[in-house]
Every structure is written in structure tokens, then in C-alpha cells.
Motif scaffolding. Structure first.
Motif, PDB file in Angstrom:
ATOM      1  N   ALA A 131      38.814  20.204  34.081  1.00 28.55           N
ATOM      2  CA  ALA A 131      39.447  19.695  35.306  1.00 28.55           C
ATOM      3  C   ALA A 131      40.585  18.736  34.950  1.00 28.55           C
ATOM      4  O   ALA A 131      40.451  17.885  34.068  1.00 28.55           O
ATOM      5  CB  ALA A 131      38.416  18.995  36.182  1.00 28.55           C
ATOM      6  N   GLY A 132      41.708  18.916  35.618  1.00 29.43           N
ATOM      7  CA  GLY A 132      42.860  18.050  35.412  1.00 29.43           C
ATOM      8  C   GLY A 132      43.697  18.383  34.191  1.00 29.43           C
ATOM      9  O   GLY A 132      44.642  17.659  33.873  1.00 29.43           O
ATOM     10  N   ARG A 133      43.396  19.443  33.499  1.00 23.28           N
ATOM     11  CA  ARG A 133      44.129  19.809  32.276  1.00 23.28           C
ATOM     12  C   ARG A 133      45.182  20.887  32.519  1.00 23.28           C
ATOM     13  O   ARG A 133      45.767  21.395  31.578  1.00 23.28           O
ATOM     14  CB  ARG A 133      43.148  20.304  31.214  1.00 23.28           C
ATOM     15  CG  ARG A 133      42.024  19.366  30.920  1.00 23.28           C
ATOM     16  CD  ARG A 133      42.265  18.641  29.672  1.00 23.28           C
ATOM     17  NE  ARG A 133      41.162  17.700  29.457  1.00 23.28           N
ATOM     18  CZ  ARG A 133      41.193  16.799  28.540  1.00 23.28           C
ATOM     19  NH1 ARG A 133      42.236  16.720  27.745  1.00 23.28           N
ATOM     20  NH2 ARG A 133      40.202  15.967  28.405  1.00 23.28           N
ATOM     21  N   ARG A 134      45.376  21.259  33.767  1.00 23.25           N
ATOM     22  CA  ARG A 134      46.380  22.257  34.143  1.00 23.25           C
ATOM     23  C   ARG A 134      46.142  23.625  33.488  1.00 23.25           C
ATOM     24  O   ARG A 134      47.077  24.270  33.008  1.00 23.25           O
ATOM     25  CB  ARG A 134      47.785  21.753  33.825  1.00 23.25           C
ATOM     26  CG  ARG A 134      48.120  20.465  34.537  1.00 23.25           C
ATOM     27  CD  ARG A 134      49.525  20.006  34.179  1.00 23.25           C
ATOM     28  NE  ARG A 134      49.723  18.610  34.508  1.00 23.25           N
ATOM     29  CZ  ARG A 134      50.177  18.171  35.667  1.00 23.25           C
ATOM     30  NH1 ARG A 134      50.459  19.010  36.618  1.00 23.25           N
ATOM     31  NH2 ARG A 134      50.332  16.882  35.870  1.00 23.25           N
ATOM     32  N   VAL A 135      44.890  24.020  33.462  1.00 30.05           N
ATOM     33  CA  VAL A 135      44.537  25.335  32.912  1.00 30.05           C
ATOM     34  C   VAL A 135      43.720  26.146  33.925  1.00 30.05           C
ATOM     35  O   VAL A 135      42.905  26.985  33.547  1.00 30.05           O
ATOM     36  CB  VAL A 135      43.763  25.208  31.574  1.00 30.05           C
ATOM     37  CG1 VAL A 135      44.650  24.630  30.488  1.00 30.05           C
ATOM     38  CG2 VAL A 135      42.490  24.408  31.752  1.00 30.05           C
TER      39      VAL A 135
END
Length: 141
Positions: free
Chosen positions: A68-72
């Protein structure tokens, strides 16, 4: 797509967790000691399949939490979708083995393999054939 996938996983998770919990209790019942070696083998395979199905169906939740929040998100959705599919296949195998064991213990009929096969075909139709047919039939090109 992520929200829809997680909703789907929640439904499958609940079913596999209830089934797995039930399977874990069987070994502690007096009737377990009466099982034949073949039936104990089926039970062990069923429990292992249930554990694997549980892992695969809980995997998307863990994946989401860890990335989450890692832009993946596109990659996470793709991997979560794969895990969910594997989980459904393992759930199919778990339910097949559980049904086989229960019917072997409940009856001594030679019809058990036929009945289990019919149920497996029904699962395959509902879980895979109809969705794949729908996907192929109604997906715009």
C-alpha cells in the motif's frame, strides 16, 4: 478493480476458513481413530489442501497491506488476482477431498466416486466454465 477483487476474496475466505476450521477439529474426535489408513490419508491431504487454499486466499490481503502506498496497484491487482485464482483451484480440491472423505465414511456405496465426480463437474461449471464462457461471449473486442 482492487475493491472488487477484495470483495470477491472476502466471500471465498469465509468459506475456506469455515471449512478449514471444521477440518482441524476432526482429528480430535473419537471417530477419527476408526478411520482406515486410506481415509486418514484423504483427511491429511484435505487438511493440507485447505491450509494452502487459506494461504492463497488470504494472500491478497497481505499483499495489499505490504505494498500500500508504493504506487504498484496494477501489479498488486494482477498478483492478487492470480493468488485468488490459485486459491479457488485449491478450494475446489479441498472441497472435493472433503466430500470424498465424508461420503466414504457416511456410506459404503460404490457410487461415491461418481457422486464426487458429478459435484466436481458442477463446481467446475459454476466456478470456471460459465465465467470463462461469459468472458469470451460478452467481452468487447
Amino acid at each position: 478493480m482492487w475493491g472488487e477483487l477484495i470483495q470477491e476474496v472476502r466471500v471465498a475466505q469465509t468459506g475456506v476458513q469455515i471449512l478449514f476450521g471444521f477440518l482441524l477439529t476432526v482429528v480430535f474426535t473419537p471417530r477419527y481413530l476408526e478411520l482406515t489408513d486410506v481415509d486418514r490419508g484423504i483427511y491429511i491431504v484435505t487438511v493440507v489442501l485447505g491450509a494452502c487454499a487459506t494461504g492463497a486466499l488470504i494472500g491478497p490481503v497481505s499483499l495489499h497491506r505490504l505494498v500500500a502506498g508504493r504506487r504498484v496497484k496494477p501489479q498488486a491487482v494482477q498478483w492478487a488476482s492470480r493468488m485468488t485464482f490459485v486459491g479457488l483451484v485449491l478450494l475446489l480440491a479441498t472441497m472435493t477431498a472433503a466430500l470424498l472423505l465424508i461420503l466414504r465414511v457416511a456410506t459404503d456405496g460404490g457410487f461415491v466416486p461418481w457422486l464426487v465426480s458429478a459435484v466436481v463437474l458442477w463446481y467446475a461449471l459454476c466456478w470456471f466454465a460459465v465465467p470463462m464462457w461469459t468472458r469470451r461471449r460478452y467481452t468487447s473486442r
